[in-house]
Scaffold this motif. Structure first.
Motif, PDB file in Angstrom:
ATOM      1  N   TYR A 186      58.033  23.576  32.001  1.00  0.00           N
ATOM      2  CA  TYR A 186      58.818  22.460  32.534  1.00  0.00           C
ATOM      3  C   TYR A 186      59.036  22.563  34.055  1.00  0.00           C
TER       4      TYR A 186
ATOM      5  N   TYR B  17      71.084  15.097  26.536  1.00  0.00           N
ATOM      6  CA  TYR B  17      69.940  15.519  27.338  1.00  0.00           C
ATOM      7  C   TYR B  17      69.359  14.365  28.147  1.00  0.00           C
ATOM      8  N   GLU B  18      69.324  13.170  27.548  1.00  0.00           N
ATOM      9  CA  GLU B  18      68.738  12.011  28.239  1.00  0.00           C
ATOM     10  C   GLU B  18      69.610  11.527  29.394  1.00  0.00           C
TER      11      GLU B  18
ATOM     12  N   CYS C 134      67.237  15.539  31.528  1.00  0.00           N
ATOM     13  CA  CYS C 134      66.045  14.914  32.102  1.00  0.00           C
ATOM     14  C   CYS C 134      66.092  13.419  31.802  1.00  0.00           C
TER      15      CYS C 134
ATOM     16  N   VAL D 107      62.396   9.144  30.389  1.00  0.00           N
ATOM     17  CA  VAL D 107      62.219   8.881  28.950  1.00  0.00           C
ATOM     18  C   VAL D 107      60.963   8.037  28.766  1.00  0.00           C
TER      19      VAL D 107
ATOM     20  N   MET E 244      60.382  11.991  27.345  1.00  0.00           N
ATOM     21  CA  MET E 244      60.339  13.271  28.033  1.00  0.00           C
ATOM     22  C   MET E 244      58.905  13.611  28.446  1.00  0.00           C
TER      23      MET E 244
ATOM     24  N   VAL F 277      57.884  19.140  29.884  1.00  0.00           N
ATOM     25  CA  VAL F 277      59.270  19.403  29.465  1.00  0.00           C
ATOM     26  C   VAL F 277      59.329  19.518  27.939  1.00  0.00           C
ATOM     27  N   ALA F 278      58.618  18.626  27.270  1.00  0.00           N
ATOM     28  CA  ALA F 278      58.568  18.664  25.800  1.00  0.00           C
ATOM     29  C   ALA F 278      57.975  19.977  25.297  1.00  0.00           C
TER      30      ALA F 278
END
Length: 302
Positions: free
Chosen positions: A44, A181-182, A186, A189, A191, A195-196
């Motif tokens: 990430y 988290y959204e 991070c 969107v 993600m 990062v995922a």
């Protein structure tokens, strides 16, 4: 295109996976990137490789217990310590032959680790970037819970129910956590892939994250819950760049003690970002970091 080299550094009986983007031997102090978590992977923070385009080598690595480094799921809380990860960093610097001159970029837990490293006043450290990090976990939790209280009521209720029942690994809890988290981790969107990949890695082996942190960003019940560098930050003798996001879970109140106590410090808040300006405002973040590093390498800087 920069040259890229991957390998493993022996660390006791284990190994640390690392990747070097660029030429370590070109005379410019490299940038060593410390990922967060604890328990994340380098994926990430992959965007920091962009800095190599300025002619500076960039070193990424997966900390022990994570990613492509040795996994040790059988190890308990007494094993996973700040000291362990400081020793691993020192070992990697020696292995790469860069211990006499280098910069550090630490993100979130990586910035916590970076500050502990800098407090020891290692001779080769030229500067430190602390990105989206707390100087105190109590302060972090206090602010994370304030932000959590702004989530929709049904999301808050779901989080509380599962935390009380000890069922924080369920899909329902994970989904509720995503709402936080959204907003604060991070804001891109869906993600981004890198990062995922890191979140998937934590899911696959949560040993380090669960042991040191806990089941989520705001439910910190791990060994780091009382960690703090407040009161020790004046020992940092190198220039420090602080980075945070306007919507960051590392709120201005969290970051403030770094700004108050580090002698040579500057602070930039990215207005469109939360916890990952290096992803959310990538180009502007890289430009800021590269400029800061170049400034430290100018003749006349100690």
């Amino acid at each position: 295109m920069s040259m890229v080299r991957e390998d493993r550094a022996p660390f006791g009986v284990w190994h640390t996976w690392y990747r070097v983007t660029g030429d370590l031997g070109n005379g410019r102090p490299p940038l060593v990137v410390l990922h967060g978590g604890p328990g994340c992977t380098h994926d990430y923070v992959d965007s920091l490789k962009d800095i190599a385009a300025t002619g500076r080598a960039v070193v990424h690595y997966d900390q022990l217990g994570n990613g492509r480094s040795t996994h040790l799921p059988e190890k308990g809380a007494d094993f996973w310590t700040v000291e362990l990860f400081l020793d691993e960093l020192d070992n990697l610097l020696r292995h790469l032959g860069i211990a006499d001159s280098y910069h550090v970029f630490g993100q979130s837990w990586g910035g916590m680790l970076g500050s502990e490293h800098a407090i020891r006043q290692p001779k080769g450290l030229r500067s430190l970037v602390i990105a989206n990090s707390p100087p105190s976990m109590r302060l972090w939790v206090e602010e994370a819970n304030r932000l959590r209280a702004e989530l929709p009521a049904d999301v808050q209720a779901t989080l509380l129910r599962h935390e009380a029942a000890g069922t924080t690994t369920t899909a329902e809890y994970q989904q509720a956590m995503l709402a936080f988290y959204e907003r604060h981790v991070c804001r891109v969107v869906p993600m981004p892939d890198e990062v995922a990949r890191t979140f998937k890695a934590i899911e696959d082996d949560p040993t380090v994250y669960f042991t040191m942190n806990g089941p989520s960003e705001f439910h910190v019940i791990g060994t780091l819950k009382d960690w703090s560098v407040i009161g020790r930050l004046d020992r940092i003798q190198v220039p420090v760049l602080l980075i945070s996001g306007r919507h960051d879970e590392a709120t201005p109140k969290v970051v403030q003690p770094f700004a108050d106590e580090i002698p040579d410090v500057r602070w930039t808040i990215f207005e469109q970002s939360s916890h990952m300006p290096h992803v959310e405002e990538r180009e502007a973040c890289m430009e800021l970091v590269a400029g800061f590093l170049d400034e430290q390498d100018r003749p006349g800087r100690a």
